[in-house]
Write an enzyme that holds these catalytic residues in place. Structure first.
Site, PDB file in Angstrom:
ATOM      1  CB  SER A  45      -0.951   0.002   1.200  1.00 58.30           C
ATOM      2  OG  SER A  45      -0.270   0.404   2.367  1.00 58.30           O
TER       3      SER A  45
ATOM      4  CE  LYS B 173      -2.829   2.202   4.514  1.00 59.80           C
ATOM      5  NZ  LYS B 173      -2.061   0.969   4.767  1.00 59.80           N
TER       6      LYS B 173
END
Lengths: 253, 253
Positions: free
Chosen positions: A172, A211
DNA sequence: CTTGACACCGAACACTTGTTCGTGTAGAAT
DNA sequence: ATTCTACACGAACAAGTGTTCGGTGTCAAG
């Protein structure tokens, strides 16, 4: 239902660092005198670059007779804690086993770090760069305690403190050029500025993920660096920042 | 017009590694005997954990008289290469200056590497990941000779041999997740398999670059990992493979 | 109470180790 | 030719260091 809690990198790190003297279970403890002798030998070698003499040991631990020192050294040899070369001056040598107590590897590395400015960063576990996944309390068992990455301090400005490493699972963060299998060097950090790449724990679902972090009004936006993935919006009370990515390492061959 | 030649990582690496005893400009070299004595002391300490005696030194370098050994040790002391504690057995100690010759940092690290399996990789210069640019013969002067990266051997399978590091300039490899400013760990290699990311030198124009390497019929295709850039086709005679990327390191903070 | 194991001790001795002394040689400088 | 310096050497000596011996004291077990 298990209690939820954040994956505790700090506790894992403390556990990593605090390896005390491992006494053999089947043997009674060393006498105080014998322990003092070992401590003195270790310190003397560090300070002077050579082992002490029988008489120096005696003077240090208040034994007036060379034969008593000799007797105790014989006992320590029987315990596998030292070796002696006969008929030579300063013929003592601490064994690997004895040195474990003094954490010779950390000590050696600590002295190397001082001289070449390097830090040893333990590889504590995995971090997912994908959909947050549930973590168990035993997440840190994945890696051998001895797994670590040595890095030059000059590569890590402000490297003081408890760095640790995590291995990335998932893609991701691929647009931040962090790929599945990469290792990220983390610095513990409880807050994050907008845009920083951080490891976070999410109390709903007991999950963790890597993230980009953004404050967005009353919410937190956890932004993947992968155009095929949607950001995650969470309530600030439900997210704990655990560390910030300082460095990325990737093996290509 | 200057002669063109490949940027010579091997020579830079050799130069990096072969730091002999740094002779003082104003002093003549050590005698062979004195050099042998220093070498013996160094080796003896590594092997036995204690300094040698005067007689052991004499036996090793074929000096039959303790006073000749003593004389030479006095000379070495005058040169600042060793210290002596008087009236104690094995009272020798090599100074920091003497240890520089034995690259004490590398030696210390080498011994640590044995115990924690780590390798020191020098940062030799830059590599462009963009349009090939001309390199001068002094390309290696960019970085201090002491710049190096310590890495755990278990991160680098087959780390034996002469690894070196280069700092990436340009973004032609961005789709291989190698960005401007990253450091790449290189292993010298004169050939390349299709798809490998390698540093190459191009004789036309005396340029160097980092690319994916492909044999394509009678040509070599050097493929950027950036969709905005075109591959470069070169004649095999005009391209020299210098090393393969083993690892990528990036500082993010 | 006796015995054995363990820990301790001073003294003597043997050997190791470092320092000093007197001497010799070769080459450079005067 | 002489002097000086550097390097070399054997021998003797002084001091450092490790080993051995004969002994004592304490404590637990029998």
């Amino acid at each position: 239902m298990s209690d939820f809690c954040a994956p505790d990198y700090q506790t894992a790190l403390v556990r990593y660092r605090s390896k005390g003297l491992g006494l053999m279970k089947t043997q009674k403890p060393l006498s105080k005198r014998q322990q003092s002798i070992l401590d003195y030998i270790w310190d003397y070698i560090q300070d002077s670059g050579r082992p002490p003499t029988i008489r120096e040991i005696g003077a240090a631990v208040k034994i007036s007779s060379t034969s008593v020192v000799n007797y105790n050294l014989t006992k320590l040899k029987e315990r596998g804690l030292l070796e002696r070369d006969a008929e030579v001056s300063r013929g003592l040598r601490l064994t690997e086993r004895a040195m474990e107590a003094y954490d010779t590897v950390s000590s050696t590395i600590a002295s190397v770090v001082e001289s070449v400015r390097m830090v040893k960063v333990p590889l504590l576990g995995n971090i997912v760069a994908g959909e947050p996944i549930e973590v168990g309390n035993s997440d840190f068992s994945t890696f051998d305690e001895d797994d670590a990455i040595e890095l030059s301090v000059n590569m890590l400005p402000d490297a003081k403190g408890n760095l640790y490493a995590l291995k990335v699972s998932g893609d991701s963060m691929i647009d931040a050029m962090v790929n599945d299998g990469d290792i990220v060097i983390m610095r513990p950090q409880a807050t994050a500025r907008n845009g920083e790449m951080v490891a976070v724990w999410l109390s709903p679902g007991d999950t963790t993920t890597l993230k980009h972090f953004y404050h967005e009004g009353s919410r937190i936006r956890l932004q993947p660096a992968n155009p095929t993935m949607e950001p995650i919006y969470v309530d600030p009370a439900e997210v704990t920042v655990q560390g910030k990515v300082m460095m990325v390492l990737r093996q290509t061959a």
